[in-house]
Motif scaffolding. Structure first.
Motif, PDB file in Angstrom:
ATOM      1  N   ALA A 153       5.413   2.845 -14.245  1.00 23.37           N
ATOM      2  CA  ALA A 153       4.872   3.399 -13.007  1.00 23.37           C
ATOM      3  C   ALA A 153       4.623   2.292 -12.002  1.00 23.37           C
ATOM      4  O   ALA A 153       4.450   1.126 -12.364  1.00 23.37           O
ATOM      5  N   ALA A 154       4.609   2.684 -10.747  1.00 21.55           N
ATOM      6  CA  ALA A 154       4.302   1.759  -9.664  1.00 21.55           C
ATOM      7  C   ALA A 154       3.328   2.447  -8.728  1.00 21.55           C
ATOM      8  O   ALA A 154       3.566   3.556  -8.287  1.00 21.55           O
ATOM      9  N   PRO A 155       2.220   1.793  -8.428  1.00 21.85           N
ATOM     10  CA  PRO A 155       1.260   2.392  -7.512  1.00 21.85           C
ATOM     11  C   PRO A 155       1.805   2.405  -6.088  1.00 21.85           C
ATOM     12  O   PRO A 155       2.557   1.510  -5.690  1.00 21.85           O
ATOM     13  N   THR A 156       1.465   3.435  -5.348  1.00 19.95           N
ATOM     14  CA  THR A 156       1.837   3.509  -3.940  1.00 19.95           C
ATOM     15  C   THR A 156       0.555   3.633  -3.122  1.00 19.95           C
ATOM     16  O   THR A 156      -0.431   4.200  -3.591  1.00 19.95           O
ATOM     17  N   ARG A 157       0.609   3.136  -1.918  1.00 17.49           N
ATOM     18  CA  ARG A 157      -0.585   3.158  -1.076  1.00 17.49           C
ATOM     19  C   ARG A 157      -0.236   3.658   0.306  1.00 17.49           C
ATOM     20  O   ARG A 157       0.825   3.376   0.839  1.00 17.49           O
ATOM     21  N   ALA A 167      -7.115   1.746 -18.716  1.00 15.80           N
ATOM     22  CA  ALA A 167      -7.391   0.373 -18.300  1.00 15.80           C
ATOM     23  C   ALA A 167      -6.152  -0.284 -17.698  1.00 15.80           C
ATOM     24  O   ALA A 167      -6.236  -0.954 -16.660  1.00 15.80           O
ATOM     25  N   GLU A 168      -5.005  -0.102 -18.324  1.00 16.70           N
ATOM     26  CA  GLU A 168      -3.772  -0.698 -17.807  1.00 16.70           C
ATOM     27  C   GLU A 168      -3.378  -0.077 -16.467  1.00 16.70           C
ATOM     28  O   GLU A 168      -2.950  -0.779 -15.553  1.00 16.70           O
ATOM     29  N   SER A 169      -3.548   1.209 -16.357  1.00 22.00           N
ATOM     30  CA  SER A 169      -3.233   1.896 -15.103  1.00 22.00           C
ATOM     31  C   SER A 169      -4.154   1.432 -13.981  1.00 22.00           C
ATOM     32  O   SER A 169      -3.705   1.145 -12.867  1.00 22.00           O
ATOM     33  N   ALA A 178      -4.262  -4.272  -8.637  1.00 22.45           N
ATOM     34  CA  ALA A 178      -3.424  -5.428  -8.319  1.00 22.45           C
ATOM     35  C   ALA A 178      -2.217  -5.045  -7.469  1.00 22.45           C
ATOM     36  O   ALA A 178      -1.510  -5.922  -6.969  1.00 22.45           O
ATOM     37  N   GLY A 179      -1.950  -3.752  -7.335  1.00 25.20           N
ATOM     38  CA  GLY A 179      -0.801  -3.293  -6.577  1.00 25.20           C
ATOM     39  C   GLY A 179       0.515  -3.637  -7.238  1.00 25.20           C
ATOM     40  O   GLY A 179       1.500  -3.937  -6.582  1.00 25.20           O
ATOM     41  N   ARG A 180       0.533  -3.600  -8.563  1.00 26.61           N
ATOM     42  CA  ARG A 180       1.742  -3.971  -9.288  1.00 26.61           C
ATOM     43  C   ARG A 180       2.226  -2.833 -10.182  1.00 26.61           C
ATOM     44  O   ARG A 180       1.476  -1.918 -10.494  1.00 26.61           O
ATOM     45  N   GLU A 181       3.482  -2.928 -10.577  1.00 28.37           N
ATOM     46  CA  GLU A 181       4.052  -1.970 -11.521  1.00 28.37           C
ATOM     47  C   GLU A 181       3.481  -2.245 -12.903  1.00 28.37           C
ATOM     48  O   GLU A 181       3.006  -3.344 -13.192  1.00 28.37           O
TER      49      GLU A 181
END
Length: 69
Positions: free
Chosen positions: A63-67, A31-33, A39-42
């Motif tokens: 972690a930080a999402p990348t797009r 859920a947190e991931s 949201a595009g946030r760390e």
């Protein structure tokens, strides 16, 4: 490192990585991931992971999402 630590071998590279996460922590981590990706946030989360000897230890993950475009 993850493969050696958990003893999962190459299966840890795919979706089997959750096999080493404590069952009580899997849903919260997912859920947190997911919320962070949307949201595009760390994000940062602590969870228990099973070592190759079967003992669970706490781990902290950042972690930080990348797009892609």
């Amino acid at each position: 490192f993850y493969r050696d630590y958990t003893g999962l071998g190459d299966s840890a590279l795919g979706s089997d990585y959750v096999a080493a996460i404590h069952p009580d922590d899997v849903d919260r981590m997912a859920a947190e991931s997911q919320a962070a990706r949307e949201a595009g946030r760390e994000f940062s989360v602590e969870y228990r992971i099973r070592r190759a000897d079967g003992v669970y230890r706490w781990q902290s993950m950042n972690a930080a999402p990348t797009r892609d475009e």
